[in-house]
Design an enzyme around this catalytic site. Structure first.
Site, PDB file in Angstrom:
ATOM      1  CD  GLU A  74       5.689  23.033 117.682  1.00  0.00           C
ATOM      2  OE1 GLU A  74       4.856  23.965 117.770  1.00  0.00           O
ATOM      3  OE2 GLU A  74       6.579  23.015 116.814  1.00  0.00           O
ATOM      4  CB  ALA A  98      13.588  17.333 122.879  1.00  0.00           C
ATOM      5  CG  PHE A 100      10.603  22.986 118.305  1.00  0.00           C
ATOM      6  CD1 PHE A 100      10.998  24.310 118.346  1.00  0.00           C
ATOM      7  CD2 PHE A 100      11.170  22.152 117.371  1.00  0.00           C
ATOM      8  CE1 PHE A 100      11.941  24.801 117.445  1.00  0.00           C
ATOM      9  CE2 PHE A 100      12.107  22.636 116.479  1.00  0.00           C
ATOM     10  CZ  PHE A 100      12.500  23.961 116.503  1.00  0.00           C
ATOM     11  CG  HIS A 143      16.578  22.355 114.986  1.00  0.00           C
ATOM     12  ND1 HIS A 143      16.824  23.687 114.750  1.00  0.00           N
ATOM     13  CD2 HIS A 143      15.331  22.117 114.497  1.00  0.00           C
ATOM     14  CE1 HIS A 143      15.784  24.219 114.121  1.00  0.00           C
ATOM     15  NE2 HIS A 143      14.864  23.291 113.966  1.00  0.00           N
TER      16      HIS A 143
END
Lengths: 340, 366
Positions: A74, A98, A100, A143
């Site tokens: 990321e 989002a 992560f 998540h």
């Protein structure tokens, strides 16, 4: 003009902007998934485009130099976007969840958001970070978070929350054309939402709230998927004779304070609906705005309808209990409407 | 626009209504508007309910004379319901089509059929074919009608390359008619569209059977800059609302959807530059009414709202032989604000030709 899903509207925005401007590139994990050069001659069978499907067909049309696959890193994706943006491209980075973005806060908060400021306006960072937010699809605590408030807190970032297909296309086009970093948050529970979306490209300005219903009784301000939830609530409340004015700010940074305050002053009764956690959130931010700038117009305490201050549960029944729904919104509207 | 919501009935079942009397209120994507009685009689049935939405063309109520037996009314309602079912899933609402004309897409809505010469409906500045929503179905009962989106407008291509004057716009419409195989037409045009229709009629006199001009530009009065420039500049809901209020005599009729639709149009790539270009065409148009009309042999009928604040008629005189109908209590949008009366006025020109004896001032308002 035709009926299109949120997902297709996003895909169309990306395609049309890539056609218009050769500097627009996509960077992310699995955004060309399922595509291999061996299959390049095969007709588009809907394969590819990552698990979100928003980039489907783009590698075939624009090639691997503009639809750039990355390893699962990321911070590399976001650092690459910021660097490419500084040097003249218009990258659209994709991070599936989002949740992560925490891995790459330095690239976003310290680099992308600060470069224009640090270089006295000589640098600009025209990048977009597309990501999904929100619960309701049984994806568990890591998540499912609604993290828009964290990004809204940082000066130098623009934060966009499209609540429907029409807005998704027009806001994504505006995001790509914007010269500053934009966090573009797509709600997983909206990908199937469909409505009339023009075939032609169009752009919706940031900081311009959408007024979904007009009403004199209660102002409801809602974000992202909660706009659709509140719209359902306002329809049932209309049957009871309660006229809701439903406002979707569309972007939390910049925020259309004028539309919010104008409506709050008109109705004097306000409900704020946000899927985020309740502390230090958009809900509390908007409540503070109204309390400080429209206090004398208020006729009842401001009601906040939010998720609780807990992680998103995985158990489906608990997840549903966690989320605000049309009933909890309607109940809050009734409370403020009937207060004194 | 395929449906509207009934806001309220103004008349009780069993009450007597006059033709043109406002009998109910509907709200559509365009406007909140009163619907007028098409015929005098007794309101025998109220079929539509407040708060419900209905498709265009739905039967909302039945007006008949007192001596029509109840059974006959029941039979009529049943017959209409039957006809609706037969049309079934393939909704009979006509949908706009696209036609490639000289390398650009032109969107148009074709309705109706019949022996009469076809009608071409030309909208005004920043308008589109939906502006004719309230009059096109009625006008289509005896003939084909074509509501067209001007280049740069509605669903037509937004780029105006090679279009540098109102004459060029008129040429494009002639090419459009050629492609549809239409030789001669009635032109019904509003505002900016009026100036386009006049340009077309001046050059192609033989192809124009008549002109009905609603609150037209091109007859010696320019649209006020506050409207044209205001509309080009307005990007927010608030600014757009105040600009659109200028269009109507009763400002309260500007609905949220009317504002949203205009904003949606203006957000399209190319829409704003196209509007700027059209604004330039309008500024260049400086003919007097006499000059504008001198090469036109077709009958001309001008319909003007007495309270038009966008193209205010003032004391402007039209040349002799030009029929003028002035509508009291109407602003710049007669075809929306007073639709059934406007249909009747247009029909008199389409069917009988204009009153050649001279102009008529101040047709009675409903």
């Amino acid at each position: 003009m035709s009926h299109k899903s949120y997902q297709r509207a996003l895909n169309e925005a990306l395609r049309q902007e890539m056609q218009r401007d050769p500097n627009v590139v996509l960077i992310g994990i699995d955004i060309a998934a399922g595509y291999s050069s061996a299959a390049a001659d095969a007709p588009d069978d809907g394969v590819g485009g990552g698990i979100l499907g928003a980039t489907a067909g783009l590698i075939q049309e624009f090639g691997a130099a503009r639809v750039i696959e990355t390893p699962i890193s990321e911070s590399a994706i976001m650092g690459m976007c910021a660097g490419a943006a500084c040097t003249g491209l218009r990258p659209v980075g994709e991070l599936m969840f989002a949740d992560f973005l925490g891995v790459c806060f330095d690239q976003i908060f310290n680099q992308a958001a600060k470069l224009r400021y640090m270089f006295g306006g000589k640098a600009q960072v025209p990048m977009v970070i597309r990501t999904t937010v929100g619960a309701g699809v049984n994806a568990a605590a890591q998540h499912s978070q609604m993290l828009h408030s964290i990004f809204t807190h940082i000066p130098g970032l623009k934060v966009v929350l499209p609540s429907g297909a029409y807005d998704a296309k027009g806001l994504l086009i505006s995001a790509i054309r914007d010269d500053d970093p934009v966090i573009f948050m797509e709600h997983k529970g909206l990908y199937e939402q469909a409505e009339e979306v023009p075939d032609e490209p169009y752009s919706i300005p940031f900081g311009e709230a959408n007024l979904l219903t007009e009403g004199d009784d209660v102002t409801v301000i809602a974000f992202s998927k909660m706009v659709q939830v509140s719209l359902a609530a306002s329809r049932s409340l209309a049957q009871e004779g309660l006229a809701v004015e439903l406002i979707d700010p569309r972007t939390t940074s910049p925020l259309d304070e004028d539309t919010i305050l104008e409506s709050a002053k008109k109705t004097g009764r306000v409900v704020i609906v946000d899927e985020g956690h309740p502390r230090c959130s958009m809900a509390t931010d908007v409540a503070a705005l109204i309390a400080s700038k429209a206090f004398h117009a208020l006729r009842a305490p401001i009601e906040l309808v939010t998720a609780p201050h807990t992680p998103v549960p995985f158990a489906p029944t608990l997840e549903q209990a966690y989320l605000p729904n049309a009933n909890t919104v309607a109940a809050a509207v009734r409370r403020v409407a009937h207060d004194r | 626009m395929e449906e509207g919501t009934l806001v309220a009935w103004h008349v009780a079942e069993g009450a007597e209504v006059a033709a043109g009397e406002q009998i109910l209120e509907i709200e559509t994507a365009k406007i909140a508007n009163a619907v007028e009685a098409t015929h005098a009689g007794i309101l025998r049935r109220r079929l539509a309910m407040a708060g419900q939405s209905y498709p265009c063309g739905a039967l909302l109520g039945v007006i008949a004379d007192a001596n029509v037996p109840d059974e006959q009314i029941a039979a009529f309602v049943a017959e209409r319901a039957q006809a609706k079912r037969q049309v079934g899933a393939q909704s009979n609402t006509p949908v706009p089509q696209m036609l490639a004309v000289r390398g650009r897409q032109i969107r148009f809505l074709h309705q109706g059929a019949g022996g009469g010469l076809p009608v071409l409906l030309i909208h005004g500045f920043a308008g589109d074919l939906n502006n004719w929503l309230f009059v096109q179905p009625s006008l289509s009962e005896k003939r084909s009608t074509y509501a067209v989106d001007l280049p740069g407008h509605g669903g037509s291509s937004k780029d105006l390359n090679d279009i540098n004057s109102l004459n060029d716009v008129a040429e494009l419409l002639v090419a459009f008619l050629d492609q549809l195989g239409i030789e001669k037409v009635h032109l019904v045009a509003h505002s900016l569209g009026g100036a386009v229709a006049l340009a077309l009629a001046r050059k192609y006199d033989k192809r124009v059977a008549s002109l009905v001009l609603l609150s037209p530009a091109g007859l010696g009065i320019s649209p006020v800059p506050e409207f044209i420039e205001g509309l080009i500049a307005a990007r927010s809901r608030r600014d757009m609302t105040s600009v659109l209020k200028m269009l109507l005599a009763h400002e309260g009729q500007v609905s949220r959807d009317m504002v949203n639709d205009m904003l949606k149009f203006k957000r399209l790539d190319g829409a704003e530059p196209a509007l700027r270009k059209f604004a330039g065409f309008l500024r260049e148009e400086n003919r007097s009414a006499a000059q504008a009309l001198q090469d036109i042999s077709a009958p001309v009928h001008v319909i003007w709202g007495a309270h038009d604040r966008v193209v205010p008629r003032g004391t402007n005189e039209l040349p002799n032989g030009i029929r003028l109908s002035v509508l009291e209590g109407v602003g710049h949008m007669p075809h929306i604000e007073r639709n059934s009366q406007v249909v009747e006025l247009i029909e008199t020109t389409l069917v009988q030709g204009p009153d050649a004896a001279g102009r008529q001032e101040g047709a009675p308002a409903a």
